[in-house]
Write an enzyme that holds these catalytic residues in place. Sequence first.
Site, PDB file in Angstrom:
ATOM      1  N   CYS A   1      -5.272   8.419   8.760  1.00  0.00           N
ATOM      2  CA  CYS A   1      -5.310   7.779  10.066  1.00  0.00           C
ATOM      3  C   CYS A   1      -5.097   8.758  11.209  1.00  0.00           C
ATOM      4  CB  CYS A   1      -4.210   6.716  10.147  1.00  0.00           C
ATOM      5  SG  CYS A   1      -4.772   5.101   9.686  1.00  0.00           S
TER       6      CYS A   1
ATOM      7  N   ASP B   1       4.158   0.382  12.129  1.00  0.00           N
ATOM      8  CA  ASP B   1       2.861  -0.118  11.657  1.00  0.00           C
ATOM      9  C   ASP B   1       2.582  -1.546  12.127  1.00  0.00           C
ATOM     10  OD1 ASP B   1       2.543   2.307  10.473  1.00  0.00           O
ATOM     11  OD2 ASP B   1       2.747   1.606   8.408  1.00  0.00           O
TER      12      ASP B   1
ATOM     13  N   LYS C   1       0.829  -1.212   0.000  1.00  0.00           N
ATOM     14  CA  LYS C   1       0.000   0.000   0.000  1.00  0.00           C
ATOM     15  C   LYS C   1       0.861   1.258   0.000  1.00  0.00           C
ATOM     16  CE  LYS C   1      -1.830   1.827   3.966  1.00  0.00           C
ATOM     17  NZ  LYS C   1      -1.528   3.267   3.998  1.00  0.00           N
ATOM     18  N   ASN C   2       1.860   1.292   0.874  1.00  0.00           N
ATOM     19  CA  ASN C   2       2.598   2.544   1.035  1.00  0.00           C
ATOM     20  C   ASN C   2       3.511   2.859  -0.151  1.00  0.00           C
ATOM     21  OD1 ASN C   2       1.308   2.983   3.400  1.00  0.00           O
ATOM     22  ND2 ASN C   2       3.014   2.402   4.736  1.00  0.00           N
TER      23      ASN C   2
ATOM     24  N   ARG D   1      -4.658  10.299   3.523  1.00  0.00           N
ATOM     25  CA  ARG D   1      -3.494  10.956   4.090  1.00  0.00           C
ATOM     26  C   ARG D   1      -2.381  11.127   3.038  1.00  0.00           C
ATOM     27  NH1 ARG D   1      -0.846  13.873   7.749  1.00  0.00           N
ATOM     28  NH2 ARG D   1       1.333  13.488   7.398  1.00  0.00           N
TER      29      ARG D   1
ATOM     30  N   ARG E   1       0.531  14.678  12.724  1.00  0.00           N
ATOM     31  CA  ARG E   1       1.276  14.256  11.530  1.00  0.00           C
ATOM     32  C   ARG E   1       1.737  15.489  10.765  1.00  0.00           C
ATOM     33  NH1 ARG E   1      -0.966   8.530   9.352  1.00  0.00           N
ATOM     34  NH2 ARG E   1       1.040   8.614   8.352  1.00  0.00           N
ATOM     35  N   PRO E   2       2.831  16.122  11.214  1.00  0.00           N
ATOM     36  CA  PRO E   2       3.302  17.331  10.550  1.00  0.00           C
ATOM     37  C   PRO E   2       3.905  17.030   9.183  1.00  0.00           C
ATOM     38  CG  PRO E   2       4.875  16.650  12.225  1.00  0.00           C
ATOM     39  CD  PRO E   2       3.722  15.691  12.308  1.00  0.00           C
ATOM     40  N   ILE E   3       3.970  18.044   8.313  1.00  0.00           N
ATOM     41  CA  ILE E   3       4.671  17.847   7.027  1.00  0.00           C
ATOM     42  C   ILE E   3       5.721  18.949   6.829  1.00  0.00           C
ATOM     43  CG2 ILE E   3       2.814  16.528   5.900  1.00  0.00           C
ATOM     44  CD1 ILE E   3       2.199  19.081   4.285  1.00  0.00           C
ATOM     45  N   ASP E   4       6.253  19.423   7.962  1.00  0.00           N
ATOM     46  CA  ASP E   4       7.238  20.502   7.871  1.00  0.00           C
ATOM     47  C   ASP E   4       8.485  20.098   7.080  1.00  0.00           C
ATOM     48  OD1 ASP E   4       7.384  18.878  10.385  1.00  0.00           O
ATOM     49  OD2 ASP E   4       9.342  19.838  10.507  1.00  0.00           O
ATOM     50  N   GLN E   5       8.867  18.818   7.131  1.00  0.00           N
ATOM     51  CA  GLN E   5      10.080  18.392   6.405  1.00  0.00           C
ATOM     52  C   GLN E   5       9.842  18.332   4.899  1.00  0.00           C
ATOM     53  OE1 GLN E   5      13.123  18.023   8.118  1.00  0.00           O
ATOM     54  NE2 GLN E   5      11.761  18.928   9.645  1.00  0.00           N
TER      55      GLN E   5
ATOM     56  N   ARG F   1      -9.295   0.187   4.234  1.00  0.00           N
ATOM     57  CA  ARG F   1      -8.370   1.117   3.569  1.00  0.00           C
ATOM     58  C   ARG F   1      -7.075   0.414   3.189  1.00  0.00           C
ATOM     59  NH1 ARG F   1      -6.252   5.088   7.209  1.00  0.00           N
ATOM     60  NH2 ARG F   1      -4.757   5.126   5.553  1.00  0.00           N
TER      61      ARG F   1
HETATM   62  C1  UD1 Z   1       4.568   6.524   6.481  1.00  0.00           C
HETATM   63  C2  UD1 Z   1       3.572   5.425   6.340  1.00  0.00           C
HETATM   64  C3  UD1 Z   1       2.984   5.065   7.699  1.00  0.00           C
HETATM   65  C4  UD1 Z   1       4.096   4.768   8.700  1.00  0.00           C
HETATM   66  C5  UD1 Z   1       5.141   5.879   8.711  1.00  0.00           C
HETATM   67  C6  UD1 Z   1       6.349   5.529   9.557  1.00  0.00           C
HETATM   68  C7  UD1 Z   1       2.763   5.880   4.127  1.00  0.00           C
HETATM   69  C8  UD1 Z   1       1.633   6.300   3.263  1.00  0.00           C
HETATM   70  N1  UD1 Z   1       2.539   5.854   5.443  1.00  0.00           N
HETATM   71  O1  UD1 Z   1       3.847   7.659   6.962  1.00  0.00           O
HETATM   72  O2  UD1 Z   1       2.139   3.931   7.542  1.00  0.00           O
HETATM   73  O3  UD1 Z   1       3.540   4.649   9.991  1.00  0.00           O
HETATM   74  O4  UD1 Z   1       5.597   6.139   7.391  1.00  0.00           O
HETATM   75  O5  UD1 Z   1       6.958   4.372   9.101  1.00  0.00           O
HETATM   76  O6  UD1 Z   1       3.826   5.540   3.639  1.00  0.00           O
HETATM   77  N2  UD1 Z   1       7.521  13.962  10.746  1.00  0.00           N
HETATM   78  C9  UD1 Z   1       7.813  15.277  11.010  1.00  0.00           C
HETATM   79  N3  UD1 Z   1       7.777  16.171   9.976  1.00  0.00           N
HETATM   80  C10 UD1 Z   1       7.463  15.804   8.706  1.00  0.00           C
HETATM   81  C11 UD1 Z   1       7.169  14.458   8.453  1.00  0.00           C
HETATM   82  C12 UD1 Z   1       7.200  13.542   9.494  1.00  0.00           C
HETATM   83  O7  UD1 Z   1       8.105  15.641  12.142  1.00  0.00           O
HETATM   84  O8  UD1 Z   1       7.453  16.659   7.823  1.00  0.00           O
HETATM   85  C13 UD1 Z   1       7.578  12.977  11.847  1.00  0.00           C
HETATM   86  C14 UD1 Z   1       6.205  12.363  12.133  1.00  0.00           C
HETATM   87  O9  UD1 Z   1       5.487  13.146  13.061  1.00  0.00           O
HETATM   88  C15 UD1 Z   1       6.600  11.011  12.686  1.00  0.00           C
HETATM   89  C16 UD1 Z   1       7.902  10.669  11.939  1.00  0.00           C
HETATM   90  O10 UD1 Z   1       8.380  11.894  11.411  1.00  0.00           O
HETATM   91  O11 UD1 Z   1       6.892  11.126  14.052  1.00  0.00           O
HETATM   92  C17 UD1 Z   1       7.762   9.673  10.820  1.00  0.00           C
HETATM   93  O12 UD1 Z   1       6.799  10.141   9.886  1.00  0.00           O
HETATM   94  P1  UD1 Z   1       6.852   9.738   8.350  1.00  0.00           P
HETATM   95  O13 UD1 Z   1       7.917   8.731   8.121  1.00  0.00           O
HETATM   96  O14 UD1 Z   1       6.865  10.982   7.547  1.00  0.00           O
HETATM   97  O15 UD1 Z   1       5.437   9.062   8.150  1.00  0.00           O
HETATM   98  P2  UD1 Z   1       4.511   9.102   6.893  1.00  0.00           P
HETATM   99  O16 UD1 Z   1       5.344   9.177   5.650  1.00  0.00           O
HETATM  100  O17 UD1 Z   1       3.416  10.087   7.082  1.00  0.00           O
END
Ligand code: UD1
Length: 440
Positions: free
Chosen positions: A117, A305, A22-23, A93, A122-126, A397
């Site tokens: 979920c 996961d 899926k991912n 998501r 779930r920030p996307i700052d990076q 999902r």
């Molecule tokens: C993906 C997976 C999800 C899995 C996660 C961690 C998909 C669609 N989903 O989610 O199932 O649980 O990887 O293996 O692939 N973070 C920040 N800033 C950012 C992005 C992330 O601080 O901009 C933090 C998050 O809060 C979290 C950590 O980084 O604590 C890991 O997140 P990330 O690897 O980005 O998860 P996803 O890609 O959303």
Amino acid sequence: MEKLRIYGGKSLKGRVKISGAKNAAVAILPAALLADDTCVISNLPYIDDITVLADILHEMGAHVELDREGTVRINALEMNEYKAHYDMVRRMRASYYLLGVLLSKFGKAEVSFPGGCAIGTRPIDQHIKGFEALGAQVNLEHGVIKVSADRLIGNEIYLDVVSVGATINIMLAAVKAEGTTTIVNAAKEPHVVDVANFLNTMGANIKGAGTDIIRVMGVETLSGCEYAIIPDQIEAGTYMIAAAATGGDVTVTDVIPKHMEALTAKLLEMGMEVLEGDDEIRVIAGQRPRKVNIKTQPYPGFPTDLQQPISALLCIADGVSVVTENVWEARYKHMDEISRMGGKAKIEDRVAIIEGVEKLSGAPVTATDLRAGAALIIAGLMAGGMTEISDVEHIDRGYEEIEYKLVALGADIERVDENGKARRLKLIQSSYGEKARAIL
Ligand code: UD1
């Protein structure tokens, strides 16, 4: 809202074919929009996240044909929509990958802030830091992220946290940028590698995926291609845990055993027998699992996961297990539900201290997110009596045909529709001697 009813206590036995990841699929589908011809992608899991995403891409003007066998043909030559509205993306998501893709394709993107979920902030700052480093302007207005750039120019980007989503999104944005982009402290998950392999099959020049430094040398064009998605590491892990939870003997097939090493190590530590073949793994559970401690980490560490499914299993382990969730906060909602089934756990911030009991007892419970749902299925399979899981749409999902696969392994499970009507499955033998399915 549908429910799943599980009558627990049956040992799972047999072979189960694992679907595509899926991912990986939720990134590869939008990535196909970058090709100047048709992409044919196979081994997609036929799950709601994929059908929803296919609908979103279709609504945005791409030509998308998804068949029931999990193959999609995508051609986005005539697509000119760079906006994804809230009503489209709120159910997904991973729609954040549209930001990187549309930015690369059109030099601009407007995507509503993603849903998905509920597992903590779930920030996307990076992701945003990466786009800005490539020269894009990023604004958040009324819940919509707007990204635009006259030119995208390669740069070095250090990720402050190891993020799967940011690593992939930056690769997507950088794949046609001028010059070289270097992602330092990149995520190494198998699906990061799969997305890079897909882009390279289209003609991209990405090196280092699977290590913590990825280099993306921008190319001018990407062409159509044929590509098969890797197997789903988390689905495979869920069935391996289900085998251990039910004293079963289950072989997961069509998997990449290397991707499962962290889980395999823990199952061995619990006293299970785990036999690896080239593309299959057999889990034989001869005894009550021993307690183990688990710390979730980015790949190759123990995947977050699978934390929820394995902490369900630890509820019946012999002894006290300590689980530390290092990736997401608030990822123990399933334990509140399992405590209603007799599970004993103390949650302190990111740590769960789980005291194993001999047996859980079935109860009505609610799936709060995808993997919490998987954990409740594990709990239901090993509990005495009936467990009724509500809010099954979370499970749909991410797990293809879960009750079909479980019934084929010997589970006693049925789906209850919104009118309260139960649908049971039974296996029948076809004239070819293969197992076929029938709905009673
Ligand atoms: C993906 C997976 C999800 C899995 C996660 C961690 C998909 C669609 N989903 O989610 O199932 O649980 O990887 O293996 O692939 N973070 C920040 N800033 C950012 C992005 C992330 O601080 O901009 C933090 C998050 O809060 C979290 C950590 O980084 O604590 C890991 O997140 P990330 O690897 O980005 O998860 P996803 O890609 O959303």
